[in-house]
Each structure stands twice: as C-alpha cells, then as structure tokens.
Write a protein that holds these residues in place. Structure first.
Motif, PDB file in Angstrom:
ATOM      1  N   LEU A   1      61.830  47.385  68.889  1.00  0.00           N
ATOM      2  CA  LEU A   1      61.064  46.155  69.098  1.00  0.00           C
ATOM      3  C   LEU A   1      61.314  45.610  70.494  1.00  0.00           C
ATOM      4  CD1 LEU A   1      59.261  43.872  68.095  1.00  0.00           C
ATOM      5  CD2 LEU A   1      61.294  42.789  67.107  1.00  0.00           C
ATOM      6  N   TRP A   2      62.559  45.651  70.927  1.00  0.00           N
ATOM      7  CA  TRP A   2      62.923  45.201  72.284  1.00  0.00           C
ATOM      8  C   TRP A   2      62.115  45.965  73.335  1.00  0.00           C
ATOM      9  CZ3 TRP A   2      65.116  48.599  75.838  1.00  0.00           C
ATOM     10  CH2 TRP A   2      65.558  48.035  77.036  1.00  0.00           C
ATOM     11  N   ALA A   3      62.049  47.282  73.212  1.00  0.00           N
ATOM     12  CA  ALA A   3      61.318  48.098  74.184  1.00  0.00           C
ATOM     13  C   ALA A   3      59.820  47.872  74.087  1.00  0.00           C
ATOM     14  CB  ALA A   3      61.646  49.575  73.963  1.00  0.00           C
ATOM     15  N   THR A   4      59.331  47.673  72.880  1.00  0.00           N
ATOM     16  CA  THR A   4      57.895  47.472  72.672  1.00  0.00           C
ATOM     17  C   THR A   4      57.405  46.201  73.333  1.00  0.00           C
ATOM     18  OG1 THR A   4      57.917  48.717  70.593  1.00  0.00           O
ATOM     19  CG2 THR A   4      56.110  47.167  70.910  1.00  0.00           C
ATOM     20  N   LYS A   5      58.190  45.136  73.256  1.00  0.00           N
ATOM     21  CA  LYS A   5      57.778  43.856  73.851  1.00  0.00           C
ATOM     22  C   LYS A   5      57.567  43.993  75.356  1.00  0.00           C
ATOM     23  CE  LYS A   5      61.124  41.423  71.896  1.00  0.00           C
ATOM     24  NZ  LYS A   5      61.967  40.245  71.522  1.00  0.00           N
ATOM     25  N   SER A   6      58.505  44.642  76.040  1.00  0.00           N
ATOM     26  CA  SER A   6      58.369  44.813  77.484  1.00  0.00           C
ATOM     27  C   SER A   6      57.191  45.730  77.818  1.00  0.00           C
ATOM     28  CB  SER A   6      59.663  45.382  78.082  1.00  0.00           C
ATOM     29  OG  SER A   6      60.686  44.406  78.093  1.00  0.00           O
ATOM     30  N   THR A   7      57.016  46.789  77.046  1.00  0.00           N
ATOM     31  CA  THR A   7      55.932  47.735  77.317  1.00  0.00           C
ATOM     32  C   THR A   7      54.572  47.076  77.116  1.00  0.00           C
ATOM     33  OG1 THR A   7      57.356  49.562  76.625  1.00  0.00           O
ATOM     34  CG2 THR A   7      55.003  50.017  76.745  1.00  0.00           C
TER      35      THR A   7
END
Length: 260
Positions: free
Chosen positions: A183-189
């Motif tokens: 989820l952390w990576a998805t938000k930035s992407t």
C-alpha cells in the motif's frame, strides 16, 4: 528535454545558520493549469497519430517528479513497444478501445523490492556537500522499518512496540506487514501516474488510466516478480473526435470537503 536540477549552492542565513534556499516560481499561469486539469478526461478512443518520443520521454521525466515517500521512488514504468507484447497487453486489458487504439501502453508498477537499495543510494547521492546526521540515521533505519520479516514475523513485534510508544507520543503506525508495504508503494506510484497523465494533457495528448486488466496476464507478459505490483495500465495518444463517451460527473463538493 532534460529536467532542471535545483541549484544547491543557494543558501540563506536563518537563526545564524546557513540553510538551503530554493525559491518558488511566481509566474505560474493558474488558468492554464486549470485548463489542463479540466480537460484531462478518460479517453476511450485514440487516433493513429503517434506521440513523439521526446514528448513521451519528457512526460515520463515529469511523472518521476511526483512526491514520494522518503524520496524512495518505488515505481517502474513499462512502456510496451514490442508488437507481440502490445497485442498481449491489449488482450490483458480485455481488448477495450482505450487499449486497442492507444499509441502507447504504459504499465505503472509499484515496487517493494528496492527499498533497501534506494535507501543506500539516497545516502550516496544526498544533494548537499554535508550529509546531516539525522538524515543518515533515518535512511540507515529504513531497511528495518519497512522489513516485515519472513512470513511477516517482524510485523507483530513492530506493531506492539509502536502501540506502546503511541501511548506517550504521536508515532507512525506502519507499514508493518507485506500488505502495508505494498500500500505504501502504491500510494507513491499513483501520484506519479497522475503527473504522467497531466503532463501528456499539457502536450495536447490524452490518456485512459485503466484498472480493468488481468493482473496475472500482465505479470506474465512483463515477467514481474512478486514484489512488483501492476496498479494501472495507461493508454495514451491523441483524442479521437468521439473519444470521450460521456460528460464528466462530479458530485457536490459538500460530500467530500470538511473544514474542521
């Protein structure tokens, strides 16, 4: 077009200390920016006009200027150029017009496998001559902070420690387990995806951000690892005359905005 790097030689004195100074531009045209936002639509049908390579490259560069957690840039953009892979990708997107007529198909992938590597790279490439101690300690701790451990074994321990600390002060509540890190990576992407479609719109091209795709097939086409999460396929090109199927719908702002 090359991105412009900030001039790190500019400094100002604040409270007796030298501080990096990067003034914000004051000549931004708000109405043109508003026009880009308002004219950005989910275009379902594109013409055969290609997007110039220099334009696409510049838009991808602008995508990577998006805000991202701790500057770790947890993304990869796969520009699908192979005719065979593109044909497969269209099928993976259920052969929808936004994919089959697009001049470019860009698969936006969130990544959790380069956190440690990019934390070390941040320390190597820190943009000021002196690396602040607090920065060094922060990036040295990132591999521990974002590592859920085998079978999420570290997650419970970290969650308990944070819950205890949270009794006394404000603390970050995660990420703890593998899903939290995804989820952390998805938000930035997702922020980078928005930059990309707005940059293309500013150049006069359009996009459709497709979440409707077969993830298993997309993974197979691109040979993605388990740490790479395809979150969006962006079809891009010039808008066909009938490329927008319906007027835009936005509910009353009072449903979404709270000033507390």
């Amino acid at each position: 077009m090359e991105s412009v790097e900030p001039d790190t030689t500019k400094t100002v004195m604040m409270n007796g200390k030298s501080r990096y100074y990067e003034p914000a531009p004051t000549d931004i045209d708000v109405e043109n920016f508003r026009k880009v936002l308002q004219s950005r639509r989910s275009v379902r049908k594109f013409t055969s006009k290609p997007i110039p390579e220099a334009v696409l490259d510049d838009c991808l560069d602008m995508a990577m200027l998006a805000p991202n957690s701790s500057g770790l840039q947890p993304w990869t953009f796969y520009v699908v150029r192979s005719p065979d892979k593109k044909k497969q990708m269209v099928k993976a997107c259920m052969s929808q017009l936004a994919a089959s007529t697009a001049q470019e198909l860009i698969v936006c992938v969130a990544r959790t496998d380069r956190i440690d590597e990019f934390a070390r790279q941040m320390l190597r490439e820190w943009p000021t001559p002196t690396l602040p101690t607090v920065v060094k300690r922060y990036y040295q701790l990132i591999p521990l902070s974002y590592n859920p451990g085998p079978l999420n074994s570290f997650a419970a321990v970290k969650k308990s420690a944070v819950a205890l600390g949270g009794l006394f002060t404000a603390v970050p509540r995660g990420p703890f387990n593998r899903q939290d890190v995804k989820l952390w990576a998805t938000k930035s992407t997702a922020l980078a995806c928005e930059n990309l479609v707005l940059a293309l719109r500013a150049y006069g091209f359009d996009t459709c951000m497709m979440e409707g795709f077969d993830e298993v097939r997309v993974r197979k086409i691109l040979n993605l690892s388990s740490a790479e999460l395809p979150i969006m396929v962006i079809g891009a090109g010039e808008r066909e005359l009938d490329g927008v199927f319906w007027p835009q719908v936005r509910f009353d702002r009072e449903l979404f905005i709270r000033k507390v």
